[in-house]
Design a protein around this motif. Structure first.
Motif, PDB file in Angstrom:
ATOM      1  N   ALA A   5     -16.428   3.880   1.161  1.00 32.31           N
ATOM      2  CA  ALA A   5     -15.789   3.621   2.443  1.00 32.31           C
ATOM      3  C   ALA A   5     -15.756   4.876   3.306  1.00 32.31           C
ATOM      4  O   ALA A   5     -15.717   6.000   2.799  1.00 32.31           O
ATOM      5  N   THR A   6     -15.746   4.685   4.602  1.00 32.85           N
ATOM      6  CA  THR A   6     -15.622   5.787   5.543  1.00 32.85           C
ATOM      7  C   THR A   6     -14.147   6.075   5.814  1.00 32.85           C
ATOM      8  O   THR A   6     -13.259   5.290   5.442  1.00 32.85           O
ATOM      9  N   THR A   7     -13.900   7.192   6.476  1.00 34.76           N
ATOM     10  CA  THR A   7     -12.534   7.532   6.877  1.00 34.76           C
ATOM     11  C   THR A   7     -11.923   6.409   7.707  1.00 34.76           C
ATOM     12  O   THR A   7     -10.777   6.001   7.490  1.00 34.76           O
ATOM     13  N   LYS A   8     -12.705   5.913   8.647  1.00 36.55           N
ATOM     14  CA  LYS A   8     -12.223   4.859   9.552  1.00 36.55           C
ATOM     15  C   LYS A   8     -11.934   3.580   8.801  1.00 36.55           C
ATOM     16  O   LYS A   8     -10.931   2.904   9.058  1.00 36.55           O
ATOM     17  N   GLU A   9     -12.791   3.235   7.846  1.00 36.75           N
ATOM     18  CA  GLU A   9     -12.579   2.006   7.088  1.00 36.75           C
ATOM     19  C   GLU A   9     -11.309   2.068   6.251  1.00 36.75           C
ATOM     20  O   GLU A   9     -10.554   1.090   6.174  1.00 36.75           O
ATOM     21  N   VAL A  10     -11.054   3.197   5.623  1.00 32.73           N
ATOM     22  CA  VAL A  10      -9.822   3.352   4.847  1.00 32.73           C
ATOM     23  C   VAL A  10      -8.609   3.281   5.765  1.00 32.73           C
ATOM     24  O   VAL A  10      -7.609   2.610   5.472  1.00 32.73           O
ATOM     25  N   THR A  11      -8.696   3.955   6.899  1.00 33.56           N
ATOM     26  CA  THR A  11      -7.584   3.980   7.853  1.00 33.56           C
ATOM     27  C   THR A  11      -7.277   2.578   8.372  1.00 33.56           C
ATOM     28  O   THR A  11      -6.115   2.150   8.403  1.00 33.56           O
ATOM     29  N   ASN A  12      -8.310   1.863   8.792  1.00 30.52           N
ATOM     30  CA  ASN A  12      -8.113   0.505   9.298  1.00 30.52           C
ATOM     31  C   ASN A  12      -7.568  -0.419   8.214  1.00 30.52           C
ATOM     32  O   ASN A  12      -6.730  -1.288   8.493  1.00 30.52           O
ATOM     33  N   ALA A  13      -8.034  -0.217   6.978  1.00 28.89           N
ATOM     34  CA  ALA A  13      -7.554  -1.050   5.884  1.00 28.89           C
ATOM     35  C   ALA A  13      -6.071  -0.834   5.633  1.00 28.89           C
ATOM     36  O   ALA A  13      -5.322  -1.787   5.359  1.00 28.89           O
ATOM     37  N   VAL A  14      -5.612   0.420   5.731  1.00 27.81           N
ATOM     38  CA  VAL A  14      -4.186   0.707   5.547  1.00 27.81           C
ATOM     39  C   VAL A  14      -3.373   0.076   6.679  1.00 27.81           C
ATOM     40  O   VAL A  14      -2.306  -0.513   6.440  1.00 27.81           O
ATOM     41  N   CYS A  15      -3.873   0.161   7.902  1.00 27.82           N
ATOM     42  CA  CYS A  15      -3.175  -0.461   9.039  1.00 27.82           C
ATOM     43  C   CYS A  15      -3.074  -1.976   8.850  1.00 27.82           C
ATOM     44  O   CYS A  15      -2.019  -2.580   9.110  1.00 27.82           O
ATOM     45  N   GLU A  16      -4.154  -2.607   8.397  1.00 20.74           N
ATOM     46  CA  GLU A  16      -4.143  -4.050   8.167  1.00 20.74           C
ATOM     47  C   GLU A  16      -3.189  -4.421   7.030  1.00 20.74           C
ATOM     48  O   GLU A  16      -2.491  -5.438   7.099  1.00 20.74           O
ATOM     49  N   GLU A  17      -3.152  -3.580   5.998  1.00 21.71           N
ATOM     50  CA  GLU A  17      -2.239  -3.836   4.886  1.00 21.71           C
ATOM     51  C   GLU A  17      -0.790  -3.751   5.350  1.00 21.71           C
ATOM     52  O   GLU A  17       0.062  -4.544   4.912  1.00 21.71           O
ATOM     53  N   LEU A  18      -0.493  -2.805   6.212  1.00 18.67           N
ATOM     54  CA  LEU A  18       0.865  -2.689   6.752  1.00 18.67           C
ATOM     55  C   LEU A  18       1.233  -3.934   7.551  1.00 18.67           C
ATOM     56  O   LEU A  18       2.353  -4.449   7.429  1.00 18.67           O
ATOM     57  N   LYS A  19       0.310  -4.435   8.346  1.00 19.48           N
ATOM     58  CA  LYS A  19       0.562  -5.660   9.113  1.00 19.48           C
ATOM     59  C   LYS A  19       0.869  -6.823   8.171  1.00 19.48           C
ATOM     60  O   LYS A  19       1.783  -7.616   8.407  1.00 19.48           O
ATOM     61  N   THR A  20       0.104  -6.908   7.088  1.00 17.99           N
ATOM     62  CA  THR A  20       0.319  -7.973   6.110  1.00 17.99           C
ATOM     63  C   THR A  20       1.685  -7.831   5.447  1.00 17.99           C
ATOM     64  O   THR A  20       2.427  -8.809   5.288  1.00 17.99           O
ATOM     65  N   MET A  21       2.032  -6.598   5.064  1.00 23.41           N
ATOM     66  CA  MET A  21       3.316  -6.354   4.407  1.00 23.41           C
ATOM     67  C   MET A  21       4.488  -6.714   5.311  1.00 23.41           C
ATOM     68  O   MET A  21       5.433  -7.381   4.881  1.00 23.41           O
ATOM     69  N   PHE A  22       4.448  -6.270   6.554  1.00 19.33           N
ATOM     70  CA  PHE A  22       5.548  -6.555   7.468  1.00 19.33           C
ATOM     71  C   PHE A  22       5.601  -8.038   7.819  1.00 19.33           C
ATOM     72  O   PHE A  22       6.687  -8.613   7.995  1.00 19.33           O
ATOM     73  N   GLY A  23       4.428  -8.661   7.899  1.00 22.08           N
ATOM     74  CA  GLY A  23       4.399 -10.102   8.170  1.00 22.08           C
ATOM     75  C   GLY A  23       5.010 -10.885   7.023  1.00 22.08           C
ATOM     76  O   GLY A  23       5.788 -11.830   7.250  1.00 22.08           O
ATOM     77  N   ALA A  24       4.721 -10.484   5.807  1.00 20.04           N
ATOM     78  CA  ALA A  24       5.285 -11.155   4.638  1.00 20.04           C
ATOM     79  C   ALA A  24       6.789 -10.965   4.569  1.00 20.04           C
ATOM     80  O   ALA A  24       7.544 -11.886   4.236  1.00 20.04           O
ATOM     81  N   ALA A  25       7.245  -9.755   4.935  1.00 23.73           N
ATOM     82  CA  ALA A  25       8.686  -9.478   4.927  1.00 23.73           C
ATOM     83  C   ALA A  25       9.410 -10.329   5.970  1.00 23.73           C
ATOM     84  O   ALA A  25      10.501 -10.844   5.712  1.00 23.73           O
ATOM     85  N   THR A  26       8.790 -10.494   7.131  1.00 21.89           N
ATOM     86  CA  THR A  26       9.395 -11.315   8.193  1.00 21.89           C
ATOM     87  C   THR A  26       9.473 -12.772   7.774  1.00 21.89           C
ATOM     88  O   THR A  26      10.480 -13.453   7.963  1.00 21.89           O
ATOM     89  N   ALA A  27       8.367 -13.251   7.162  1.00 22.87           N
ATOM     90  CA  ALA A  27       8.346 -14.646   6.714  1.00 22.87           C
ATOM     91  C   ALA A  27       9.391 -14.907   5.647  1.00 22.87           C
ATOM     92  O   ALA A  27      10.038 -15.973   5.613  1.00 22.87           O
ATOM     93  N   LYS A  28       9.595 -13.922   4.763  1.00 21.76           N
ATOM     94  CA  LYS A  28      10.587 -14.069   3.705  1.00 21.76           C
ATOM     95  C   LYS A  28      11.993 -14.174   4.265  1.00 21.76           C
ATOM     96  O   LYS A  28      12.835 -14.963   3.784  1.00 21.76           O
ATOM     97  N   LYS A  29      12.289 -13.398   5.327  1.00 25.67           N
ATOM     98  CA  LYS A  29      13.602 -13.448   5.958  1.00 25.67           C
ATOM     99  C   LYS A  29      13.861 -14.810   6.588  1.00 25.67           C
ATOM    100  O   LYS A  29      14.959 -15.348   6.553  1.00 25.67           O
ATOM    101  N   VAL A  30      12.812 -15.370   7.222  1.00 28.61           N
ATOM    102  CA  VAL A  30      12.942 -16.671   7.852  1.00 28.61           C
ATOM    103  C   VAL A  30      13.169 -17.761   6.806  1.00 28.61           C
ATOM    104  O   VAL A  30      13.997 -18.624   6.930  1.00 28.61           O
TER     105      VAL A  30
END
Length: 370
Positions: free
Chosen positions: A345-370
């Motif tokens: 993976a490139t620097t950009k690919e790792v960085t984008n993957a971490v950003c996408e993972e954060l979106k998934t994590m926060f989305g899952a946390a929001t759904a759990k609260k609801v």
């Protein structure tokens, strides 16, 4: 009161400096901005300082007049790397990194090490969790005190001295910080590293101060190792170690070994702390400027992500820091890794993957609260 008014705000100075430094700092800023946006309870304001070896070659200075006063207004400093092929290392190091660390009394250099999920240690039997250390390095004096000189240059009797400086004040404050660090970790165990069999003055004082400080922490177990024997113990019995404290030079070397044993120097973070908080602390990856891969887009940003997570903890954003590291490990576990960790993976690919993972994590946390 509006939600914005309730946000905590932190001012961060960024100094990419040389080599891959700007690349990994840009990656960390991207992830930090995404994290702050998704979290919503704090905000980060970044100000970039274009101080580098190029600056030095153009102006004769790494830090312009009044530069340190500008840095003091920030809550923390996120630093990339300093060093260039056409500038002697002792000039670049003393001109920028140490020119910040020493005046700001960032006397505690903290370097955690662990094996990430989805990565491999060169130690054939080591698994994630087996190697989980924090190395505390004295960061203000010792072998890097800058004392000494040269005379009779070019003559057969040319003489150079490099004087190690150990003061009770500095050793004691660092030793106490190290024991406090050990006390906060689950194992409450620390290993004091010296070379007091051969260095019979400064290192013997280190040993004596360790004995004195240990009495203040009856719940912390400790032992002592000579630095050469310590290298063997790190390789042969990594589970026996937890918190480690050593001098400026010795801990510098041991922490690079620790990073390699964890899988790559590309994952290793550093915190340069002023525990009194009178000055901003500085956070940097260990790996250096790495000019051999500069501009190729393949630098491992994980060390800087971990460094940024340590910075968030220092700023009081513990929950966000944990989410950041959880996201990074989820990405490495999925196999999104740069070449130094066995991936492509490139620097950009790792960085984008971490950003996408954060979106998934926060989305899952929001759904759990609801």
């Amino acid at each position: 009161m509006s939600p914005i008014a309730l946000q905590r705000s932190h001012s961060i100075a960024t100094i990419g400096a040389d080599g891959i430094g700007p690349e990994v700092i840009d990656a960390a800023v991207q992830v930090l901005k995404k994290l702050a946006q998704l979290d919503g309870s704090f905000e980060l304001a970044f100000e970039n300082y274009d101080w580098s070896s190029e600056t030095y070659k153009k102006t004769g200075k790494y830090i312009p007049d009044g530069g340190l006063e500008k840095l003091k207004k920030h809550d923390a400093i996120l630093f990339g790397a300093v060093g260039a092929p056409d500038v002697p290392d002792h000039i670049s190091l003393w001109g920028l990194r140490l020119a910040i660390c020493q005046p700001f009394q960032q006397f505690a250099n903290v370097r955690p090490t662990k094996i990430f999920r989805g990565t491999e240690s060169p130690l054939r039997k080591a698994q994630p969790g087996d190697l989980d250390w924090v190395i505390v390095r004295e960061n203000s004096e010792g072998e890097y005190a800058g004392q000494g000189g040269r005379s009779h240059r070019g003559l057969p009797w040319e003489t150079a001295t490099e004087v190690s400086i150990y003061t009770r004040h500095c050793v004691e404050r660092l030793m106490r910080f190290a024991f406090e660090t050990a006390q906060k970790r689950p194992r409450k165990f620390i290993t004091v590293v010296t070379k007091s069999n051969a260095q019979r003055n400064g290192m013997v004082m280190w040993d004596e101060i360790a004995v004195e400080v240990a009495k203040e922490f009856p719940d912390v177990k400790w032992d002592k190792m000579l630095v050469d024997a310590m290298t063997c113990r790190m390789v042969l019995d990594p589970k026996s170690l937890d918190t480690i404290v050593a001098t400026n030079l010795q801990a510098d070397i041991l922490s690079d070994l620790a990073a390699a044993l964890a899988g790559s120097i590309g994952i290793a973070p550093t915190s340069n702390l002023d525990p009194t908080r009178q000055n901003p602390s500085m956070f940097e990856p260990i790996h250096g400027s790495a000019f051999d891969i500069t501009g190729k887009g393949v630098a491992n940003p994980v060390a800087t992500f971990w460094t940024a997570s340590e910075m968030l903890i220092w700023l009081g954003e513990d929950d966000a820091a944990k989410k950041m590291m959880d996201a990074v490990e989820a990405v490495t576990e999925r196999g999104v890794r740069t070449k130094d960790l066995g991936g492509n993976a490139t620097t950009k690919e790792v960085t984008n993957a971490v950003c996408e993972e954060l979106k998934t994590m926060f989305g899952a946390a929001t759904a759990k609260k609801v």
